[in-house]
Design an enzyme around this catalytic site. Structure first.
Site, PDB file in Angstrom:
ATOM      1  N   ASP A 173       0.834  -1.205   0.000  1.00 18.55           N
ATOM      2  CA  ASP A 173       0.000   0.000   0.000  1.00 18.55           C
ATOM      3  C   ASP A 173       0.865   1.251   0.000  1.00 18.55           C
ATOM      4  O   ASP A 173       0.753   2.113   0.869  1.00 18.55           O
ATOM      5  CB  ASP A 173      -0.941  -0.021   1.215  1.00 18.55           C
ATOM      6  CG  ASP A 173      -1.804  -1.274   1.243  1.00 18.55           C
ATOM      7  OD1 ASP A 173      -2.947  -1.220   0.771  1.00 18.55           O
ATOM      8  OD2 ASP A 173      -1.312  -2.328   1.705  1.00 18.55           O
ATOM      9  N   ASN A 229      -6.753  -3.937  -4.821  1.00 16.94           N
ATOM     10  CA  ASN A 229      -8.009  -3.440  -5.368  1.00 16.94           C
ATOM     11  C   ASN A 229      -7.845  -2.093  -6.054  1.00 16.94           C
ATOM     12  O   ASN A 229      -8.494  -1.819  -7.076  1.00 16.94           O
ATOM     13  CB  ASN A 229      -9.081  -3.355  -4.278  1.00 16.94           C
ATOM     14  CG  ASN A 229      -8.648  -2.567  -3.065  1.00 16.94           C
ATOM     15  OD1 ASN A 229      -7.690  -2.934  -2.385  1.00 16.94           O
ATOM     16  ND2 ASN A 229      -9.333  -1.462  -2.782  1.00 16.94           N
ATOM     17  N   HIS A 255      -3.121  -9.617  -1.340  1.00 20.14           N
ATOM     18  CA  HIS A 255      -3.361  -8.237  -0.913  1.00 20.14           C
ATOM     19  C   HIS A 255      -4.305  -8.173   0.281  1.00 20.14           C
ATOM     20  O   HIS A 255      -4.054  -7.443   1.251  1.00 20.14           O
ATOM     21  CB  HIS A 255      -3.941  -7.413  -2.063  1.00 20.14           C
ATOM     22  CG  HIS A 255      -4.275  -5.999  -1.670  1.00 20.14           C
ATOM     23  ND1 HIS A 255      -3.313  -5.100  -1.257  1.00 20.14           N
ATOM     24  CD2 HIS A 255      -5.472  -5.341  -1.578  1.00 20.14           C
ATOM     25  CE1 HIS A 255      -3.887  -3.941  -0.951  1.00 20.14           C
ATOM     26  NE2 HIS A 255      -5.204  -4.066  -1.130  1.00 20.14           N
ATOM     27  N   HIS A 288     -10.316  -2.723   7.603  1.00 25.39           N
ATOM     28  CA  HIS A 288     -11.106  -3.627   6.753  1.00 25.39           C
ATOM     29  C   HIS A 288     -11.476  -4.925   7.477  1.00 25.39           C
ATOM     30  O   HIS A 288     -12.504  -5.523   7.189  1.00 25.39           O
ATOM     31  CB  HIS A 288     -10.325  -3.966   5.483  1.00 25.39           C
ATOM     32  CG  HIS A 288     -10.162  -2.810   4.550  1.00 25.39           C
ATOM     33  ND1 HIS A 288     -11.229  -2.184   3.937  1.00 25.39           N
ATOM     34  CD2 HIS A 288      -9.048  -2.166   4.112  1.00 25.39           C
ATOM     35  CE1 HIS A 288     -10.785  -1.208   3.164  1.00 25.39           C
ATOM     36  NE2 HIS A 288      -9.462  -1.162   3.265  1.00 25.39           N
ATOM     37  N   HIS A 332      -3.940  -0.536   6.323  1.00 30.07           N
ATOM     38  CA  HIS A 332      -2.755   0.319   6.340  1.00 30.07           C
ATOM     39  C   HIS A 332      -2.144   0.347   7.738  1.00 30.07           C
ATOM     40  O   HIS A 332      -2.212   1.349   8.460  1.00 30.07           O
ATOM     41  CB  HIS A 332      -3.116   1.732   5.874  1.00 30.07           C
ATOM     42  CG  HIS A 332      -3.570   1.774   4.451  1.00 30.07           C
ATOM     43  ND1 HIS A 332      -3.756   2.961   3.766  1.00 30.07           N
ATOM     44  CD2 HIS A 332      -3.866   0.798   3.557  1.00 30.07           C
ATOM     45  CE1 HIS A 332      -4.151   2.709   2.531  1.00 30.07           C
ATOM     46  NE2 HIS A 332      -4.232   1.385   2.396  1.00 30.07           N
TER      47      HIS A 332
END
Length: 332
Positions: A48, A119, A213, A222, A250
């Site tokens: 990321d 994504n 990922h 998430h 993150h």
């Protein structure tokens, strides 16, 4: 940026030979051949990150270079979301240089990068990141949807996790995803899972490491990816996978599975971090959580594994080691 295959690179840096091996379905095979001790494998993990140096991306890159020099790394693993906010527009997109080549400039990072898609990468021209043309821009770059790297003591299984997530197809939130090469989705996922299972069963490596990922277990923003919990996790458990490494959230974190078999490792702190966003759904299994920028190092030998999480200043925040064993309960 000098190419890592260039003869001007110091002999302390590895040379790589890629041997493509025939396969079926979605999983391509690579062999990573270093020029140092075959009984050890060291690599960095960052995710990321692609923000043209912003949100401390450049500072993380600087510390990655320092740690790479200290530990004699073989390669770098990227856990996806390589270019924000919407991937690349094509192979000539200047973001590739501005977010990758011009940021990771330390000589010690002149090594192979193995990249999976996130994504955000699917929101752009996803096939641009897969195009071998980018290797003529920066020869470190290698990105495929899903692939296996056979590397000394470990086999690394890189999995394209974005197509598993239902919401990107049913409620894309106004975003357009590039599903070329994925549709029909059901066939794509079935073929991928079948090939992953076969490759895991076939592996005789001391360590089996899976990279995607999206998290399977996460206490971050998430949280768990339910589609992976239902479809991928049982395959990993049945085939004695030791480490599952991801980005997407993150942050930096380590979560142990309830039986201790799998360590779930998140390295998604390559640039913008999400302060204060911690969920408690995995509270009983969280071993480490940090809501800031950073990266991770992995050191594997036939006898043990050693994991270190670093912050943006290169400070070691968390260390974990375990012996090589097929036992369910690892030493902490």
């Amino acid at each position: 940026m000098a190419c890592f295959l260039n003869k001007s690179i110091p002999s302390s840096l590895l040379l790589l030979i890629f041997c493509f091996i025939s396969t079926t379905a979605e999983l391509q095979r690579l062999r990573h051949e270093p020029n140092y001790d075959h009984d050890a494998l060291n690599f960095l993990v960052v995710g990321d990150w692609g923000r043209k140096g912003q949100y401390n991306q450049s500072k993380v890159a600087l510390q990655m270079g320092r740690i790479a020099e200290e530990l004699d790394m073989a390669f770098v693993v990227s856990t996806g979301d390589n270019f924000y906010e919407d991937g690349l527009t094509g192979v000539t997109d200047p973001d590739f240089r501005q977010s990758f080549t011009n940021i990771y400039t330390s000589k010690s990072l002149e090594m192979q990068w193995y990249n999976v898609l996130g994504n955000h990468d699917y929101r752009g021209d996803v096939e641009a990141q897969l195009d071998p043309t980018l290797r003529s821009v920066d020869c470190r770059w290698l990105c495929m949807r899903s692939f296996v790297v056979n590397a000394q003591v470990a086999d690394l299984f890189f999995i394209d996790t974005t197509p598993f997530v239902d919401k990107y197809f049913t409620h894309p939130g106004g975003h357009i995803y590039d599903w070329r090469g994925v549709l029909p989705r059901k066939n794509y996922i079935q073929n991928l899972l079948k090939d992953v299972e076969f490759a895991l069963k076939e592996s005789t490596a001391t360590w089996k490491v899976v990279i995607g990922h999206h998290p399977i277990r996460s206490a971050g923003h998430h949280g768990d990816t339910q589609e992976l919990v239902e479809q991928l996790l049982p395959i990993l458990e049945d085939n004695n996978v030791h480490l599952y490494i991801n980005g997407h959230d993150h942050c930096l974190e380590r979560i142990s599975s309830s039986d201790g078999q799998i360590q779930f490792l998140t390295s998604g702190g390559g640039s913008k971090a999400w302060r204060g966003e911690v969920k408690d759904e995995n509270a009983g299994e969280i071993e480490f959580y940090y809501d800031g920028q950073g990266f991770m190092s992995v050191q594997l030998t036939h006898s043990d594994v050693h994991i270190v999480f670093y912050d943006v200043f290169g400070k070691a925040l968390h260390k974990w080691s375990a012996p090589s064993s097929n036992q369910l309960n690892w030493a902490i």
